[in-house]
Design a protein around this motif. Structure first.
Motif, PDB file in Angstrom:
ATOM      1  N   MET A 112      26.160 -46.569 -13.379  1.00 12.20           N
ATOM      2  CA  MET A 112      27.089 -45.491 -13.645  1.00 12.20           C
ATOM      3  C   MET A 112      28.217 -45.572 -12.618  1.00 12.20           C
ATOM      4  N   ASP A 113      29.456 -45.480 -13.092  1.00 13.73           N
ATOM      5  CA  ASP A 113      30.573 -45.560 -12.162  1.00 13.73           C
ATOM      6  C   ASP A 113      30.803 -44.212 -11.462  1.00 13.73           C
ATOM      7  N   GLU A 114      31.739 -44.206 -10.545  1.00  9.91           N
ATOM      8  CA  GLU A 114      31.981 -43.034  -9.691  1.00  9.91           C
ATOM      9  C   GLU A 114      32.422 -41.796 -10.488  1.00  9.91           C
ATOM     10  N   GLU A 115      33.332 -41.974 -11.465  1.00 13.65           N
ATOM     11  CA  GLU A 115      33.806 -40.832 -12.265  1.00 13.65           C
ATOM     12  C   GLU A 115      32.673 -40.198 -13.056  1.00 13.65           C
ATOM     13  N   ALA A 116      31.857 -41.023 -13.690  1.00 18.89           N
ATOM     14  CA  ALA A 116      30.736 -40.511 -14.480  1.00 18.89           C
ATOM     15  C   ALA A 116      29.694 -39.855 -13.577  1.00 18.89           C
ATOM     16  N   ALA A 117      29.415 -40.454 -12.435  1.00 13.53           N
ATOM     17  CA  ALA A 117      28.447 -39.883 -11.497  1.00 13.53           C
ATOM     18  C   ALA A 117      28.918 -38.523 -10.994  1.00 13.53           C
ATOM     19  N   ARG A 118      30.208 -38.397 -10.720  1.00 14.80           N
ATOM     20  CA  ARG A 118      30.759 -37.111 -10.273  1.00 14.80           C
ATOM     21  C   ARG A 118      30.639 -36.062 -11.378  1.00 14.80           C
ATOM     22  N   ARG A 121      38.195 -41.040 -20.705  1.00 17.56           N
ATOM     23  CA  ARG A 121      37.249 -42.075 -21.145  1.00 17.56           C
ATOM     24  C   ARG A 121      35.810 -41.561 -21.158  1.00 17.56           C
ATOM     25  N   LEU A 122      35.544 -40.414 -20.512  1.00 11.80           N
ATOM     26  CA  LEU A 122      34.212 -39.820 -20.505  1.00 11.80           C
ATOM     27  C   LEU A 122      33.956 -38.925 -21.719  1.00 11.80           C
TER      28      LEU A 122
END
Length: 81
Positions: free
Chosen positions: A1-7, A30-31
């Motif tokens: 999971m990338d940083e944006e999705a994790a946040r 994109r989410l």
């Protein structure tokens, strides 16, 4: 999971107001769930927010998705907590 999705997942765990989630997704489109993205993806790479249908209904997000000879209008409403 990338940083944006994790946040975003972290924010969901904090149970904040819906508008905060709306604003985050507007900045990170994109989410946004893309259940009906077809062969050509999102039409014009354009995601609209808060599209009204009369006085009573409003989407959280809206986009078009396309195949070679078919367009779909996709209306997204985020689940309420």
């Amino acid at each position: 999971m990338d940083e944006e999705a994790a946040r975003f997942v972290q924010l969901l765990d904090e149970e904040r107001e819906e508008q905060m989630y709306q604003a985050y997704l507007e900045q990170h489109t994109r989410l946004i769930p893309r259940e009906f993205v077809q062969n050509h993806g999102i039409g014009l790479s354009l995601v609209l927010r808060k599209l009204s249908f009369g006085a009573d209904y409003k989407t959280d997000f809206f986009y078009f998705s396309k195949t070679t000879d078919d367009w779909n209008a996709v209306l997204c409403r985020l689940p309420s907590r």
